[in-house]
Structures are given as structure tokens and as C-alpha cells.
Design a protein around this motif. Sequence first.
Motif, PDB file in Angstrom:
ATOM      1  N   LEU A 286       7.468  32.098  39.972  1.00  0.00           N
ATOM      2  CA  LEU A 286       7.789  32.210  38.554  1.00  0.00           C
ATOM      3  C   LEU A 286       7.118  31.086  37.778  1.00  0.00           C
ATOM      4  O   LEU A 286       6.979  29.969  38.276  1.00  0.00           O
ATOM      5  CB  LEU A 286       9.301  32.138  38.336  1.00  0.00           C
ATOM      6  CG  LEU A 286      10.168  33.227  38.968  1.00  0.00           C
ATOM      7  CD1 LEU A 286      11.623  33.021  38.577  1.00  0.00           C
ATOM      8  CD2 LEU A 286       9.695  34.611  38.564  1.00  0.00           C
ATOM      9  N   VAL A 287       6.726  31.392  36.553  1.00  0.00           N
ATOM     10  CA  VAL A 287       6.197  30.376  35.647  1.00  0.00           C
ATOM     11  C   VAL A 287       7.315  30.034  34.676  1.00  0.00           C
ATOM     12  O   VAL A 287       7.780  30.901  33.926  1.00  0.00           O
ATOM     13  CB  VAL A 287       4.963  30.890  34.884  1.00  0.00           C
ATOM     14  CG1 VAL A 287       4.465  29.816  33.914  1.00  0.00           C
ATOM     15  CG2 VAL A 287       3.862  31.280  35.862  1.00  0.00           C
ATOM     16  N   LEU A 288       7.758  28.796  34.716  1.00  0.00           N
ATOM     17  CA  LEU A 288       8.905  28.374  33.920  1.00  0.00           C
ATOM     18  C   LEU A 288       8.486  27.474  32.773  1.00  0.00           C
ATOM     19  O   LEU A 288       7.553  26.675  32.890  1.00  0.00           O
ATOM     20  CB  LEU A 288       9.919  27.647  34.804  1.00  0.00           C
ATOM     21  CG  LEU A 288      10.489  28.430  35.992  1.00  0.00           C
ATOM     22  CD1 LEU A 288      11.405  27.541  36.819  1.00  0.00           C
ATOM     23  CD2 LEU A 288      11.241  29.665  35.517  1.00  0.00           C
ATOM     24  N   GLU A 289       9.199  27.622  31.680  1.00  0.00           N
ATOM     25  CA  GLU A 289       9.091  26.716  30.536  1.00  0.00           C
ATOM     26  C   GLU A 289      10.474  26.103  30.367  1.00  0.00           C
ATOM     27  O   GLU A 289      11.362  26.704  29.771  1.00  0.00           O
ATOM     28  CB  GLU A 289       8.673  27.476  29.273  1.00  0.00           C
ATOM     29  CG  GLU A 289       7.340  28.197  29.375  1.00  0.00           C
ATOM     30  CD  GLU A 289       6.158  27.242  29.381  1.00  0.00           C
ATOM     31  OE1 GLU A 289       6.340  26.087  28.923  1.00  0.00           O
ATOM     32  OE2 GLU A 289       5.073  27.639  29.839  1.00  0.00           O
ATOM     33  N   GLY A 290      10.675  24.939  30.973  1.00  0.00           N
ATOM     34  CA  GLY A 290      12.023  24.386  31.031  1.00  0.00           C
ATOM     35  C   GLY A 290      12.853  25.223  31.981  1.00  0.00           C
ATOM     36  O   GLY A 290      12.469  25.443  33.130  1.00  0.00           O
ATOM     37  N   SER A 291      13.969  25.750  31.492  1.00  0.00           N
ATOM     38  CA  SER A 291      14.818  26.603  32.325  1.00  0.00           C
ATOM     39  C   SER A 291      14.527  28.083  32.119  1.00  0.00           C
ATOM     40  O   SER A 291      15.119  28.935  32.785  1.00  0.00           O
ATOM     41  CB  SER A 291      16.298  26.335  32.016  1.00  0.00           C
ATOM     42  OG  SER A 291      16.588  26.653  30.662  1.00  0.00           O
ATOM     43  N   LYS A 292      13.608  28.410  31.194  1.00  0.00           N
ATOM     44  CA  LYS A 292      13.311  29.795  30.856  1.00  0.00           C
ATOM     45  C   LYS A 292      12.099  30.316  31.634  1.00  0.00           C
ATOM     46  O   LYS A 292      11.206  29.557  32.012  1.00  0.00           O
ATOM     47  CB  LYS A 292      13.038  29.934  29.354  1.00  0.00           C
ATOM     48  CG  LYS A 292      14.210  29.532  28.466  1.00  0.00           C
ATOM     49  CD  LYS A 292      15.385  30.485  28.626  1.00  0.00           C
ATOM     50  CE  LYS A 292      16.493  30.156  27.648  1.00  0.00           C
ATOM     51  NZ  LYS A 292      17.645  31.094  27.770  1.00  0.00           N
TER      52      LYS A 292
ATOM     53  N   ILE B  38      24.398  32.310  37.103  1.00  0.00           N
ATOM     54  CA  ILE B  38      23.202  31.466  37.131  1.00  0.00           C
ATOM     55  C   ILE B  38      22.759  31.096  35.725  1.00  0.00           C
ATOM     56  O   ILE B  38      21.946  30.206  35.545  1.00  0.00           O
ATOM     57  CB  ILE B  38      22.031  32.138  37.880  1.00  0.00           C
ATOM     58  CG1 ILE B  38      21.639  33.462  37.212  1.00  0.00           C
ATOM     59  CG2 ILE B  38      22.367  32.349  39.336  1.00  0.00           C
ATOM     60  CD1 ILE B  38      20.387  34.082  37.811  1.00  0.00           C
ATOM     61  N   ASP B  39      23.282  31.793  34.722  1.00  0.00           N
ATOM     62  CA  ASP B  39      22.975  31.490  33.327  1.00  0.00           C
ATOM     63  C   ASP B  39      24.274  31.416  32.538  1.00  0.00           C
ATOM     64  O   ASP B  39      25.256  32.089  32.865  1.00  0.00           O
ATOM     65  CB  ASP B  39      22.081  32.571  32.701  1.00  0.00           C
ATOM     66  CG  ASP B  39      20.652  32.496  33.196  1.00  0.00           C
ATOM     67  OD1 ASP B  39      20.130  31.375  33.308  1.00  0.00           O
ATOM     68  OD2 ASP B  39      20.070  33.548  33.482  1.00  0.00           O
ATOM     69  N   ASP B  40      24.268  30.635  31.483  1.00  0.00           N
ATOM     70  CA  ASP B  40      25.444  30.492  30.638  1.00  0.00           C
ATOM     71  C   ASP B  40      25.784  31.825  29.980  1.00  0.00           C
ATOM     72  O   ASP B  40      24.938  32.454  29.342  1.00  0.00           O
ATOM     73  CB  ASP B  40      25.171  29.436  29.565  1.00  0.00           C
ATOM     74  CG  ASP B  40      26.420  29.086  28.780  1.00  0.00           C
ATOM     75  OD1 ASP B  40      27.503  29.056  29.381  1.00  0.00           O
ATOM     76  OD2 ASP B  40      26.295  28.845  27.565  1.00  0.00           O
ATOM     77  N   GLY B  41      27.018  32.276  30.151  1.00  0.00           N
ATOM     78  CA  GLY B  41      27.450  33.519  29.530  1.00  0.00           C
ATOM     79  C   GLY B  41      26.975  34.778  30.218  1.00  0.00           C
ATOM     80  O   GLY B  41      27.126  35.872  29.684  1.00  0.00           O
TER      81      GLY B  41
END
Length: 213
Positions: free
Chosen positions: A29-35, A186-189
Motif C-alpha cells: 500500500l502507498v500511504l499518506e500518513g494513516s490514509k 482499525i479505523d475510528d468509527g
Amino acid sequence: MTLVSQAEYARRLGITRAAVAQWKSAGRLVLEGSKVNVEASDARLKKYRRAGLPEDNEAAKSVKRGRPSVKQGQESVKQAGRLNAEPVCLTCVEVMRRLAELDWTQTFDWSEAAQDERARLAAQCLGWQAVRSDVRDDGHWGGYQLRISSYVAAHGLTEDAIPAGHGFELDVWAVLKACRAELEPIDDGEEVKVRLDLLHLLAHPFTEYDKRL
């Protein structure tokens, strides 16, 4: 550049959140921060993944996501009692809270037939299937294979439709563990759909020898 959460990226492709977590660990995966950078990650998966990029799950893209309001959460809980066997949408945090309350309070039948039924129904709690094969060879080890029913219906039985047990090697314990792991936030909400009438089957203990720590 489109940035989404790991859970949303999993939904876009109709695969499990656990699979996306594995791709992250493997550097796919290519991540930008946590995204997740969708376009760059898609390109990397097409290039380096043996099966290529899973087909987009268009139905999942049209579903509104995000943290539900308090009112929505209350309505989901109210609907659970009315719907009974129908899947309801709850946050992963709420599902895990309910499981924690169920843990070590259930009495299970440990016979082989009863545990086979438990594995199959526990998978259905998530909308999955726990399938066994009568074939015995190097690719069929006499256990279970987990399949994502919606992905099979949309794209056929492919590698991406099988979150675990490609060689039919899962025992009941492994089926329960894999199903419960898919409910972990794994993600908020983050939200999941579950059948509350079957949720107790994913409560501990997973075997008659398990001990509460």
C-alpha cells in the motif's frame, strides 16, 4: 489523489480489512500518513500482486460511511431486536463491547457436530461462509475454507473471495478466530454488519480447553 482509510479501501475492493492490513505490512500500500493513496496503491497492487487488483466493489462505494450519530446508533440497537436474524450495522467498538460481555458466559456443546454447526453459523454472522471439502489432497486438508458470500456472488470464487483457509486447513478454533478478528476496529468509527442472533457464537471460549486469563 484520493485518500481513504484502510477500512474504506477494503470496502472499495470488496475484501476483508485483515487483507488490507496484510498488504500494508507487506509494503503493497502507498500511504499518506494513516490514509491509503488509492490510485498509487491500485497501481502497485496491479504490478506486484500475483492476482492483480481485485475488482472494485461498486455497491460498497455507494454506501455512506463514517461515524454514526448517537441517534443512529440507538436506532440500530432498537432495530436489532426487531430484525433478529437480519444483519444490522454497528460500530466495531460496539460489536466488540457486546462480545466482551458475552465472553465466558456461554455454554457450548463440544461435540463434533455441534462445533461444525458453530463454525458455519459464526461465519454467517459476518455474511461469510465456512465451507468444507470431501476431497483430500495437497490442497484440501479436511478443514474449513472461509468465503465472502457477497464477493463470490459478484465476482465468482476467486482468491480474493477467500479471506482464510485456501487449503481447507482451518479448524473450528481458526474459523472463530478469523471471524472475530474481522470485527476488530482499525479505523475510528468503523462500522460492520453482523447478525446479532449469531454473535454469541464468536464469544470465548473457542474450545473446551480454553481457560479465562
